[in-house]
Design an enzyme around this catalytic site. Structure first.
Site, PDB file in Angstrom:
ATOM      1  N   HIS A 483       0.787  -1.235   0.000  1.00 20.09           N
ATOM      2  CA  HIS A 483       0.000   0.000   0.000  1.00 20.09           C
ATOM      3  C   HIS A 483       0.820   1.287   0.000  1.00 20.09           C
ATOM      4  O   HIS A 483       0.297   2.349  -0.343  1.00 20.09           O
ATOM      5  CB  HIS A 483      -0.930   0.008   1.218  1.00 20.09           C
ATOM      6  CG  HIS A 483      -2.227   0.698   0.973  1.00 20.09           C
ATOM      7  ND1 HIS A 483      -2.363   1.815   0.171  1.00 20.09           N
ATOM      8  CD2 HIS A 483      -3.481   0.430   1.413  1.00 20.09           C
ATOM      9  CE1 HIS A 483      -3.621   2.203   0.136  1.00 20.09           C
ATOM     10  NE2 HIS A 483      -4.324   1.375   0.884  1.00 20.09           N
ATOM     11  N   TYR A 599     -14.916   5.687   8.391  1.00 19.12           N
ATOM     12  CA  TYR A 599     -13.904   6.129   7.415  1.00 19.12           C
ATOM     13  C   TYR A 599     -14.341   5.670   6.030  1.00 19.12           C
ATOM     14  O   TYR A 599     -14.558   4.493   5.800  1.00 19.12           O
ATOM     15  CB  TYR A 599     -12.555   5.498   7.774  1.00 19.12           C
ATOM     16  CG  TYR A 599     -11.373   5.889   6.912  1.00 19.12           C
ATOM     17  CD1 TYR A 599     -10.353   6.664   7.425  1.00 19.12           C
ATOM     18  CD2 TYR A 599     -11.254   5.450   5.593  1.00 19.12           C
ATOM     19  CE1 TYR A 599      -9.248   7.001   6.659  1.00 19.12           C
ATOM     20  CE2 TYR A 599     -10.160   5.783   4.818  1.00 19.12           C
ATOM     21  CZ  TYR A 599      -9.150   6.562   5.354  1.00 19.12           C
ATOM     22  OH  TYR A 599      -8.063   6.892   4.583  1.00 19.12           O
ATOM     23  N   THR A 612      -5.277  10.317  -0.894  1.00 15.92           N
ATOM     24  CA  THR A 612      -6.628  10.098  -0.385  1.00 15.92           C
ATOM     25  C   THR A 612      -6.976  11.122   0.688  1.00 15.92           C
ATOM     26  O   THR A 612      -6.112  11.786   1.248  1.00 15.92           O
ATOM     27  CB  THR A 612      -6.775   8.686   0.230  1.00 15.92           C
ATOM     28  OG1 THR A 612      -5.859   8.549   1.319  1.00 15.92           O
ATOM     29  CG2 THR A 612      -6.517   7.612  -0.809  1.00 15.92           C
TER      30      THR A 612
END
Length: 785
Positions: A483, A599, A612
């Site tokens: 990630h 979230y 993001t």
């Protein structure tokens, strides 16, 4: 030994007569062709750098400007207003150059300067145009005249065929919100989650922060925003991802699934052959910048096609997709990127193989890659001592892995083999299991499929690679992404292309094999060698124990919701994303009898190097609706409209959490404590959600071939007592859900989501009636218009 002999360019021995050279012509030919291929890539990169560097103009426009200036000179007019003459006076030219030549050279120099100034002006204009975001807040289906003019200007300044990175220099920088706005929006987001006493206390902390320390921290943040391309992204990558010392398996990595209902071939090696070939075709397009610049997916927010096609998104995350690996460190990890590896590393039954995918400067055909993969599958060699579960080091805690890497893999054969894995284009696992929707219990098989892709056996993936591809025994495949270097939509773009190319472009023979011929002279895949000492084996066992405990505690539920999809939702005049988020709020409240901090990931790629932002889906409007979900459609519309507003604000740089995160980082650098920031950053996200929108629908024919759809992907839970929910809206009639949690959480959440979806669509159906209070306090029943 023939392959070993071909692996070196020459051998030499010292004899009484002198040095005897034995040249290998095949190896020298391979070196020559590899060099030619490398220089071709350099030339392509140089050409693309020039094209991107002068964007939104084109290199040919320079010639047009030069000719235009020279033409005006011959008409005895001076468009430079004396500048050409000034340049001519100061030209360091030889005495042999004639006056006319000097005049022409001066005109060319002036034309070039004028051309560069025009490029700068056009880029500045485009940057200002892309800083306009009011179009996102307009009512769906109604475009103002201002926005229409804006779209026309963006299209004019964008040129005809921009390359993948053409917009990078024209994208605006992410703005720093005002402290008072962020604090105000934060307090609004937590009001429904706190009682009056808690909220009063938090309001006091927020007010003190805003009036004192906040302004000081904000000053430093604004200074960074002036200097850096993005004031968030580098700190986000370092402190959220790379400085994390817990396992990245489950906690950080994510996965993507194969087609849900179709397996193009049951032959494992054949599926790998087509798929691996497709990955390298994508890399070729990426290197040549032939991919279209990213755009906003249609299922993220309701936008007409004209707006989506006009607005570019940042593409910088694509740069590190291949040939990239996360390198462990004791304090922080780093992301290393190399250039164009011509091989992949394949794991099978405890062995690691180096597989070259280029031969004599050309990419191997799918059939040749299948042939090589089958060689690995048929190889009877046993793993070296300590090799079989070596990958568990990447699955456990980061500090032990960093120390083991420095101690046992810094020299000799271990270093060479580890370098081979880390520098590979990507990592491949040939799994002996069968996965996918199959058997008497397809629902349970999908859950097992998800767990396998997320963590496997905890040692048969290399979790540090930018992405790893898993090929199962029955022909199914999947992808696992690291990630830190990029977000899931970037890997999803690659995955969509690979699935489509594999099935629709390359295809298979009637027997299920890849098409094409095989060069019988291909060298055997090279088995990597290891010398693992007993102390390192002990560390491998400890890392495996940590990873296995983490994997065993993760539970998954994957299901495809087919009762209705975005088609029916949009007929109710509701955003599909807002509809699903409200359903998740309703489902969680029914499941847990409480609300929680929620979230939802949104992108900020409208800005340069954007990644993001968080949409806090649990709002005062959503909680008011959930408490009266059975009766009030009006509250639902208020909640969904508020959610869309929050999503749009997050996308346009007016989010809450990234700003607070960066303020917290600044406070740590300054060595000051903020009770407000400390409390905000420690709040748990018990419900973490993300949409995985399809980006390249043109590659698939969902209408005629609805079976060729991916099930999407998912990620692990963020909190020990929370859920991770990933969903993918496919076509008009399908929504796929991936739900993860720890075994300590109830396993009823999936059923609650299904029930909530049905309840909401029933609530919004045109014939549904709801009670409404009249002015005198009596309730009357009327239809929602």
């Amino acid at each position: 030994m023939a392959e070993a002999h071909q692996a070196v360019a020459f051998q030499f021995t010292v004899t009484p007569e002198g040095i005897d050279l034995q040249l290998s012509h095949q190896a020298l030919s391979e070196i020559y062709l590899s060099g030619v291929r490398s220089w071709k890539k350099r030339i392509i990169r140089l050409k693309n750098s020039v094209i991107t560097g002068v964007y939104p103009a084109s290199p040919s426009s320079w010639l047009f400007v030069v000719i235009a200036i020279l033409a005006t000179m011959y008409t005895r007019s001076d468009p430079s207003m004396g500048l050409i003459a000034k340049i001519q006076e100061h030209l360091p030219v030889s005495q042999s150059m004639s006056t006319q030549c000097q005049a022409v050279l001066s005109a060319v120099v002036f034309s070039t300067m004028l051309w560069l100034m025009l490029i700068f002006t056009m880029r500045l204009c485009l940057k200002q145009l892309l800083s306009y975001h009011r179009w996102m807040f307009e009512q769906h289906g109604k475009m103002s005249n201002t926005t229409k003019v804006w779209v026309a200007l963006v299209r004019i300044f964008s040129g005809r065929k921009p390359l993948l990175y053409s917009y990078q220099g024209s994208l605006p920088n992410l703005p720093v919100p005002a402290i008072k706005d962020t604090v105000k929006r934060y307090l609004e987001s937590v009001r429904s989650l706190m009682d009056d006493t808690q909220f009063e206390r938090m309001t006091k902390l927020a007010t003190e922060f805003e009036s004192s320390l906040g302004n000081r921290l904000q000053w430093y943040l604004k200074l960074k925003a002036l200097w850096a391309a993005n004031y968030v992204s580098d700190w986000w990558e370092e402190y959220v991802y790379l400085r994390g010392r817990s396992p990245i398996m489950v906690n950080s990595n994510y996965y993507g699934m194969d087609f849900l209902y179709v397996t193009p071939t049951p032959i494992q090696a054949a599926r790998a052959g087509n798929s691996i070939h497709s990955f390298f075709l994508y890399r070729r397009k990426l290197n040549k910048e032939e991919l279209k610049p990213s755009r906003i997916p249609g299922t993220v927010i309701p936008l007409c096609w004209l707006l989506r096609s006009a607005v570019p998104c940042c593409s910088y995350q694509f740069e590190r997709m291949f040939d990239t690996c996360r390198i462990p460190g004791t304090l922080t990890d780093t992301v290393q990127h190399w250039q164009d590896s011509d091989y992949i590393v394949v794991y099978h039954k405890g062995r690691y193989f180096r597989l070259r995918v280029y031969q004599a400067g050309r990419l191997l055909s799918p059939r040749e890659i299948e042939f090589q993969i089958q060689r690995i599958l048929d190889d009877p060699t046993a793993p070296s001592k300590g090799e079989a579960k070596l990958g568990a080091l990447t699955a456990g805690d980061r500090i032990p892995w960093a120390k083991a890497r420095a101690k046992y893999f810094s020299s000799g054969v271990n270093k060479r083999s580890l370098d081979c894995i880390e520098r590979a284009a990507f990592f491949v696992t040939l799994d002996d299991d069968e996965q996918g929707m199959m058997g008497d219990d397809p629902a349970a098989s999908l859950d097992r499929y998800a767990k396998s892709l997320l963590h496997g056996k905890c040692y048969d993936r290399w979790f540090d690679k930018s992405f790893s591809v898993v090929y199962y025994k029955n022909g199914k495949n999947g992808i696992n992404g690291e990630h830190s270097w990029a977000d899931a939509p970037v890997v999803a773009h690659l995955w969509e292309y690979t699935l489509a190319t594999d099935s629709f472009q390359l295809g298979y023979t009637a027997e299920g094999h890849c098409k094409g011929e095989v060069d019988s002279s291909l060298p055997q895949p090279q088995k990597l060698k290891w010398e693992i000492p007993a102390e390192c084996e002990e560390q491998i066992s400890q890392s495996l124990a940590v990873a296995q405990a983490l994997a065993d505690n993760v539970d998954f539920h994957v299901f495809s919701f087919r009762e209705f999809g975005k088609g029916k939702i949009k007929k109710c005049r509701v955003s599909p994303d807002a509809f699903i988020q409200m359903a998740l709020q309703l489902a969680y409240y029914r499941d847990q009898k409480r609300f929680c901090l929620t979230y939802e990931a949104s992108m900020t790629r409208l800005f340069r190097e954007g990644r993001t932002e968080t949409v806090r889906s649990c709002s005062s409007e959503s909680t008011a609706f959930v408490r009266s979900a059975d009766v009030c459609r009006r509250l639902f519309r208020a909640a969904s409209e508020k959610h869309q507003l929050l999503y749009r604000m997050a996308m346009t740089g007016a989010g809450i959490d990234r700003h607070l995160f960066c303020l917290y980082v600044v406070s740590k650098y300054l060595g000051v404590e903020s009770p407000f920031l400390k409390e905000v950053l420690s709040e748990p996200w018990r419900l973490s959600t993300s949409q995985t929108p399809p980006q390249q629908l043109e590659l698939f024919d969902i209408v005629n071939h609805p079976e060729y759809i991916s099930c999407g992907g998912g990620f692990g839970p963020v909190a020990d007592d929370g859920y991770g929910v990933s969903y993918c809206i496919l076509g008009e009639n399908m929504i796929n859900f991936h739900i993860s949690c720890k075994h300590s959480c109830p396993d009823t959440f999936g059923a609650q989501i299904k029930k909530a979806l049905h309840d909401l669509i029933q609530l919004l159906s045109p014939n549904q009636k709801e009670p409404n209070k009249t002015e005198d306090g009596q309730q009357e029943v009327k239809k929602d218009k």
